[in-house]
Scaffold this motif. Structure first.
Motif, PDB file in Angstrom:
ATOM      1  N   SER A 102       0.764  -1.171   0.046  1.00 10.61           N
ATOM      2  CA  SER A 102       0.056   0.059   0.012  1.00 10.61           C
ATOM      3  C   SER A 102       0.789   1.184  -0.080  1.00 10.61           C
ATOM      4  O   SER A 102       2.055   1.398   0.543  1.00 10.61           O
ATOM      5  CB  SER A 102      -0.964  -0.045   1.263  1.00 10.61           C
ATOM      6  N   THR A 103       0.452   2.373  -0.569  1.00 16.08           N
ATOM      7  CA  THR A 103       1.096   3.612  -0.577  1.00 16.08           C
ATOM      8  C   THR A 103       0.754   4.349   0.766  1.00 16.08           C
ATOM      9  O   THR A 103       1.465   5.206   1.189  1.00 16.08           O
ATOM     10  CB  THR A 103       0.563   4.530  -1.508  1.00 16.08           C
ATOM     11  N   TYR A 104      -0.347   3.900   1.734  1.00 18.41           N
ATOM     12  CA  TYR A 104      -0.428   4.328   2.834  1.00 18.41           C
ATOM     13  C   TYR A 104       0.812   3.944   3.845  1.00 18.41           C
ATOM     14  O   TYR A 104       0.952   2.561   3.839  1.00 18.41           O
ATOM     15  CB  TYR A 104      -1.795   4.196   3.415  1.00 18.41           C
TER      16      TYR A 104
ATOM     17  N   SER B 251       0.409   3.209   9.989  1.00 19.05           N
ATOM     18  CA  SER B 251      -0.224   3.760  11.095  1.00 19.05           C
ATOM     19  C   SER B 251      -1.762   4.124  10.452  1.00 19.05           C
ATOM     20  O   SER B 251      -2.661   4.727  11.080  1.00 19.05           O
ATOM     21  CB  SER B 251       0.289   4.965  11.821  1.00 19.05           C
ATOM     22  N   ASP B 252      -1.612   4.131   9.060  1.00 16.91           N
ATOM     23  CA  ASP B 252      -2.998   4.617   8.518  1.00 16.91           C
ATOM     24  C   ASP B 252      -3.963   3.520   8.191  1.00 16.91           C
ATOM     25  O   ASP B 252      -3.326   2.476   7.740  1.00 16.91           O
ATOM     26  CB  ASP B 252      -2.737   5.415   6.984  1.00 16.91           C
ATOM     27  N   LEU B 253      -5.172   3.615   8.720  1.00 14.93           N
ATOM     28  CA  LEU B 253      -6.404   2.299   8.319  1.00 14.93           C
ATOM     29  C   LEU B 253      -6.375   1.909   6.831  1.00 14.93           C
ATOM     30  O   LEU B 253      -6.428   0.938   6.935  1.00 14.93           O
ATOM     31  CB  LEU B 253      -7.645   3.068   9.091  1.00 14.93           C
ATOM     32  N   ARG B 254      -5.969   2.822   5.906  1.00 15.89           N
ATOM     33  CA  ARG B 254      -6.052   2.681   4.752  1.00 15.89           C
ATOM     34  C   ARG B 254      -5.021   1.607   4.151  1.00 15.89           C
ATOM     35  O   ARG B 254      -5.150   1.218   3.149  1.00 15.89           O
ATOM     36  CB  ARG B 254      -6.080   4.088   3.844  1.00 15.89           C
ATOM     37  N   HIS B 255      -4.004   1.500   5.116  1.00 17.92           N
ATOM     38  CA  HIS B 255      -3.094   0.565   4.691  1.00 17.92           C
ATOM     39  C   HIS B 255      -3.467  -0.926   4.697  1.00 17.92           C
ATOM     40  O   HIS B 255      -2.988  -1.658   3.989  1.00 17.92           O
ATOM     41  CB  HIS B 255      -1.890   0.775   5.600  1.00 17.92           C
ATOM     42  N   TYR B 256      -4.757  -1.076   5.349  1.00 23.86           N
ATOM     43  CA  TYR B 256      -5.137  -2.320   5.511  1.00 23.86           C
ATOM     44  C   TYR B 256      -6.321  -2.801   4.979  1.00 23.86           C
ATOM     45  O   TYR B 256      -7.206  -1.973   4.806  1.00 23.86           O
ATOM     46  CB  TYR B 256      -5.306  -2.573   7.074  1.00 23.86           C
ATOM     47  N   HIS B 257      -6.337  -4.025   4.532  1.00 18.78           N
ATOM     48  CA  HIS B 257      -7.340  -4.556   3.703  1.00 18.78           C
ATOM     49  C   HIS B 257      -8.511  -5.616   4.339  1.00 18.78           C
ATOM     50  O   HIS B 257      -9.524  -5.834   4.102  1.00 18.78           O
ATOM     51  CB  HIS B 257      -6.858  -5.195   2.496  1.00 18.78           C
ATOM     52  N   TYR B 258      -7.968  -6.090   5.583  1.00 14.33           N
ATOM     53  CA  TYR B 258      -8.631  -7.073   6.192  1.00 14.33           C
ATOM     54  C   TYR B 258      -8.547  -6.585   7.694  1.00 14.33           C
ATOM     55  O   TYR B 258      -7.564  -6.378   8.197  1.00 14.33           O
ATOM     56  CB  TYR B 258      -8.068  -8.576   6.021  1.00 14.33           C
ATOM     57  N   TRP B 259      -9.667  -7.052   8.126  1.00 19.23           N
ATOM     58  CA  TRP B 259      -9.887  -6.755   9.827  1.00 19.23           C
ATOM     59  C   TRP B 259     -10.613  -8.005  10.389  1.00 19.23           C
ATOM     60  O   TRP B 259     -11.608  -8.654   9.971  1.00 19.23           O
ATOM     61  CB  TRP B 259     -10.877  -5.507   9.748  1.00 19.23           C
ATOM     62  N   GLY B 260     -10.147  -7.966  11.578  1.00 19.83           N
ATOM     63  CA  GLY B 260     -10.839  -8.991  12.687  1.00 19.83           C
ATOM     64  C   GLY B 260     -12.014  -8.177  13.286  1.00 19.83           C
ATOM     65  O   GLY B 260     -12.417  -7.150  13.013  1.00 19.83           O
ATOM     66  N   GLN B 261     -12.776  -9.250  13.998  1.00 26.37           N
ATOM     67  CA  GLN B 261     -14.090  -8.777  14.660  1.00 26.37           C
ATOM     68  C   GLN B 261     -13.988  -7.845  15.899  1.00 26.37           C
ATOM     69  O   GLN B 261     -14.747  -7.240  16.369  1.00 26.37           O
ATOM     70  CB  GLN B 261     -14.941 -10.047  15.041  1.00 26.37           C
ATOM     71  N   GLY B 262     -12.748  -7.858  16.499  1.00 22.93           N
ATOM     72  CA  GLY B 262     -12.423  -6.946  17.609  1.00 22.93           C
ATOM     73  C   GLY B 262     -12.473  -7.847  18.901  1.00 22.93           C
ATOM     74  O   GLY B 262     -13.329  -8.997  18.858  1.00 22.93           O
ATOM     75  N   THR B 263     -11.667  -7.597  19.915  1.00 29.48           N
ATOM     76  CA  THR B 263     -11.836  -8.200  21.021  1.00 29.48           C
ATOM     77  C   THR B 263     -11.743  -7.138  22.287  1.00 29.48           C
ATOM     78  O   THR B 263     -11.017  -5.972  22.088  1.00 29.48           O
ATOM     79  CB  THR B 263     -10.577  -8.952  21.305  1.00 29.48           C
ATOM     80  N   GLN B 264     -12.557  -7.099  23.083  1.00 28.28           N
ATOM     81  CA  GLN B 264     -12.647  -5.912  24.276  1.00 28.28           C
ATOM     82  C   GLN B 264     -11.489  -6.076  25.219  1.00 28.28           C
ATOM     83  O   GLN B 264     -11.429  -7.263  25.769  1.00 28.28           O
ATOM     84  CB  GLN B 264     -14.123  -5.986  24.679  1.00 28.28           C
ATOM     85  N   VAL B 265     -11.109  -4.955  25.480  1.00 26.37           N
ATOM     86  CA  VAL B 265      -9.998  -4.731  26.562  1.00 26.37           C
ATOM     87  C   VAL B 265     -10.697  -3.693  27.643  1.00 26.37           C
ATOM     88  O   VAL B 265     -10.604  -2.787  27.271  1.00 26.37           O
ATOM     89  CB  VAL B 265      -8.587  -4.451  25.953  1.00 26.37           C
TER      90      VAL B 265
END
Length: 123
Positions: A100-102, A105-119
């Motif tokens: 990626s050109t981003y 630290s830029d969200l736009r660098h990333y193409h795939y995401w997990g569902q998240g975990t609460q801390v």
């Protein structure tokens, strides 16, 4: 396609530790930059740490407390969180990005995401 599944979140007292894990499946894991982001209630999703081949990157607020690492043989990235503070309370997301050109630290660098975990860090 890459699937990401986070685990390891929970409730901890201030000063405690947690280790988050993110298991990846799909395309060659080692080709991807891996990042951790977090989102607190009412706030935007924000960068925490990232790792690819070289030195990891961290947001200033977690430097010296958090450590990101990856095990390419296990297709897993980790976030070791020590000296936790109440302000670390958030949903933590794992992300994977190919080229990626981003910046990392830029969200736009990333193409795939997990569902998240609460801390949750109690004072």
């Amino acid at each position: 396609q890459v699937q990401l599944v986070e685990s390891g979140g929970g409730l901890v007292q201030a000063g405690g530790s947690l280790r988050l894990s993110c298991a990846a499946s799909g395309r060659t894991f080692s080709d991807y930059a891996m990042g951790w982001f977090r989102q607190a209630p009412g706030k935007e999703r924000a960068f925490v740490a990232a790792i690819r081949w070289g030195n990891p990157n961290y947001v200033d607020s977690v430097k010296g407390r958090f450590t990101i690492s990856r095990d390419n043989a296990k297709n897993t990235v980790y976030l070791q969180m020590n000296s936790l503070k109440p302000e670390d309370t958030a949903v933590y997301y794992c992300a994977a990005g190919y080229y990626s050109t981003y910046g990392y630290s830029d969200l736009r660098h990333y193409h795939y995401w997990g569902q998240g975990t609460q801390v949750t860090v109690s004072s």
